[in-house]
Design a protein around this motif. Structure first.
Motif, PDB file in Angstrom:
ATOM      1  N   LYS A 140     -33.329 -12.864  41.955  1.00  0.00           N
ATOM      2  CA  LYS A 140     -31.947 -12.439  42.166  1.00  0.00           C
ATOM      3  C   LYS A 140     -31.823 -11.574  43.421  1.00  0.00           C
ATOM      4  O   LYS A 140     -30.902 -11.758  44.227  1.00  0.00           O
ATOM      5  CB  LYS A 140     -31.446 -11.674  40.938  1.00  0.00           C
ATOM      6  CG  LYS A 140     -31.286 -12.540  39.697  1.00  0.00           C
ATOM      7  CD  LYS A 140     -30.704 -11.739  38.540  1.00  0.00           C
ATOM      8  CE  LYS A 140     -30.493 -12.621  37.311  1.00  0.00           C
ATOM      9  NZ  LYS A 140     -29.869 -11.873  36.192  1.00  0.00           N
ATOM     10  N   GLU A 141     -32.752 -10.645  43.596  1.00  0.00           N
ATOM     11  CA  GLU A 141     -32.730  -9.798  44.787  1.00  0.00           C
ATOM     12  C   GLU A 141     -33.005 -10.607  46.045  1.00  0.00           C
ATOM     13  O   GLU A 141     -32.409 -10.371  47.099  1.00  0.00           O
ATOM     14  CB  GLU A 141     -33.750  -8.665  44.650  1.00  0.00           C
ATOM     15  CG  GLU A 141     -33.304  -7.532  43.742  1.00  0.00           C
ATOM     16  CD  GLU A 141     -32.089  -6.813  44.304  1.00  0.00           C
ATOM     17  OE1 GLU A 141     -32.063  -6.532  45.521  1.00  0.00           O
ATOM     18  OE2 GLU A 141     -31.147  -6.560  43.529  1.00  0.00           O
ATOM     19  N   ARG A 144     -29.877 -12.284  47.138  1.00  0.00           N
ATOM     20  CA  ARG A 144     -28.928 -11.357  47.764  1.00  0.00           C
ATOM     21  C   ARG A 144     -29.327 -11.022  49.201  1.00  0.00           C
ATOM     22  O   ARG A 144     -28.471 -10.723  50.041  1.00  0.00           O
ATOM     23  CB  ARG A 144     -28.819 -10.074  46.939  1.00  0.00           C
ATOM     24  CG  ARG A 144     -27.939 -10.236  45.704  1.00  0.00           C
ATOM     25  CD  ARG A 144     -27.602  -8.889  45.089  1.00  0.00           C
ATOM     26  NE  ARG A 144     -28.661  -8.383  44.245  1.00  0.00           N
ATOM     27  CZ  ARG A 144     -28.758  -8.646  42.936  1.00  0.00           C
ATOM     28  NH1 ARG A 144     -27.874  -9.422  42.342  1.00  0.00           N
ATOM     29  NH2 ARG A 144     -29.745  -8.141  42.224  1.00  0.00           N
ATOM     30  N   THR A 202     -24.909 -17.776  48.059  1.00  0.00           N
ATOM     31  CA  THR A 202     -24.944 -16.768  47.001  1.00  0.00           C
ATOM     32  C   THR A 202     -26.013 -17.126  45.977  1.00  0.00           C
ATOM     33  O   THR A 202     -26.582 -18.226  45.986  1.00  0.00           O
ATOM     34  CB  THR A 202     -23.589 -16.693  46.305  1.00  0.00           C
ATOM     35  OG1 THR A 202     -23.352 -17.944  45.623  1.00  0.00           O
ATOM     36  CG2 THR A 202     -22.464 -16.449  47.302  1.00  0.00           C
ATOM     37  N   GLU A 203     -26.270 -16.199  45.079  1.00  0.00           N
ATOM     38  CA  GLU A 203     -27.217 -16.458  43.998  1.00  0.00           C
ATOM     39  C   GLU A 203     -26.804 -17.688  43.204  1.00  0.00           C
ATOM     40  O   GLU A 203     -27.642 -18.536  42.873  1.00  0.00           O
ATOM     41  CB  GLU A 203     -27.300 -15.233  43.084  1.00  0.00           C
ATOM     42  CG  GLU A 203     -28.218 -15.430  41.872  1.00  0.00           C
ATOM     43  CD  GLU A 203     -28.146 -14.276  40.902  1.00  0.00           C
ATOM     44  OE1 GLU A 203     -28.590 -14.460  39.742  1.00  0.00           O
ATOM     45  OE2 GLU A 203     -27.648 -13.185  41.278  1.00  0.00           O
TER      46      GLU A 203
END
Length: 376
Positions: A140-141, A144, A202-203
């Motif tokens: 997830k990071e 981003r 985006t994620e």
């Protein structure tokens, strides 16, 4: 912006590194690579153990050949987890642990990082590798921060659960973006092309793109997804068409030749006996054609026959004889004691081929012990 760590290529200006043979031998356009700026995609094939420990293994060479078949204009490089004494030197030089040995570029410069995981203990090196190399620990990071995709595969993929959070309940974070389970022959190259086509977003954009790939490829699991996975299988007996990379090391004169897929046994202690089904053999003619290509491409004087039980191949004696006409030395490792005992002439043939050490499974012990281990 790509950053070249030129210190890796200038041994006179730093402390020696254990794999200087790789850094000083292989340049940016080694391994059949185009110039970096001209590449259609850029892949970093990473091992979680030092080069000295995995040089004899073949997964990184297999991934290279599959990717090169599918994408002749791709840039493909290799990374090996640094030995203890090298980690201090690399840190002093400001070189990330995850970097290409030919390009001298850090992992964040590549489009996709493919991690080959051979056994469970290696997984403890992954967090260190990522943090030291400027990668966020979680998928997830990384999404981003628009960092490259990280996909894990290899013989230990089925035992990599420690890397992943349960995707139920809106979680599903992981150290990696996806995992590939099973055999990749005939599909890894196309899978790599699909991964390289995922554009930064985006994620959720990444998740949707990975789910689409999972729809098209058996064995591919995006770690955020709750879905059934069908194990990947080799799509045919054919060998890759591209030559294997020749890495500068003690094993540069040895090539690996896989003669079978899977294992016919169901031994209770053996992971591969249950995971790699069904058992299949490559034909004598296909094996010998590949052996001659490997000899022509690499000039190797030794071939290592790859198989869970090499003497299970129905033409094992013919293969030993014929391979010895192509290579100076033919190495063959693990084999079943019952086949060795029940095949007339096999022991003299192996001794004539200069085999002097024998790795024998537990089918060579008592009937009671064989029953306990589910050995025939």
């Amino acid at each position: 912006m790509s950053h070249i760590h030129s210190a890796l290529k200038e041994a006179a200006n730093r402390k020696p590194l254990a794999i200087d043979g790789l850094y000083l031998t292989h340049g940016e356009e080694s391994f059949g690579n185009p110039p970096w700026a001209d590449a259609s995609a850029r892949f970093l094939v990473a091992r979680l153990s030092p080069f000295r420990d995995v040089e004899r293994s073949s997964p990184h060479a297999f991934l290279y050949r599959e990717l090169r078949d599918a994408m002749p204009d791709a840039y493909i490089d290799f990374s090996f987890f640094p030995q203890g004494r090298d980690r201090t030197t690399l840190s002093e030089l400001g070189v990330p642990f995850l970097h290409g040995v030919a390009s001298a570029r850090g992992g964040s410069d590549f489009d996709v990082v493919l991690i080959s995981n051979a056994y469970t203990l290696e997984l403890v090196n992954l967090p260190t590798l990522l943090v030291n190399s400027g990668f966020a620990l979680s998928r997830k990071e990384r999404a981003r921060h628009c960092q490259p995709l990280i996909v894990l595969g290899g013989s230990n993929a089925f035992a990599s659960a420690a890397l992943h959070e349960d995707p139920r309940g809106g979680k599903g974070d992981s150290f990696v973006d996806a995992v590939y389970f099973g055999e990749g022959e005939g599909s890894v190259g196309r899978l790599g092309a699909a991964l390289a086509a995922i554009h930064v977003g985006t994620e959720r954009d990444r998740e949707c793109a990975l789910e689409k790939i999972a729809d098209d490829f058996n064995g591919f699991w995006p770690t955020h997804a709750i879905r059934a996975i069908t194990q990947g299988r080799a799509t045919g007996p054919a060998f890759p068409e591209s030559p294997p990379p020749v890495l500068s090391g003690e094993e540069a004169g040895t090539v690996r030749l896989e003669i079978t897929f899977g294992c016919p046994g169901f031994c209770s202690f053996c992971f591969e006996g249950w995971e790699r089904k069904p058992y299949r053999e490559r034909s004598f003619d296909d094996i010998m054609a590949e052996a001659r290509r490997l000899k022509r491409w690499t000039g190797a004087d030794t071939v290592e026959v790859a198989s869970y039980n090499f003497n299970a191949h129905e033409r094992v004696v013919d293969l030993i004889c014929e391979l010895n006409t192509v290579f100076n030395r033919v190495n063959f490792m693990s084999q079943r004691a019952d086949i060795l005992a029940d095949t007339p002439g096999l022991i003299p043939m192996e001794i004539a081929a200069e085999k002097r050490s024998f790795t024998i499974g537990v089918e060579g012990i008592s009937r009671r012990a064989r029953a306990y281990f589910n050995k025939e």
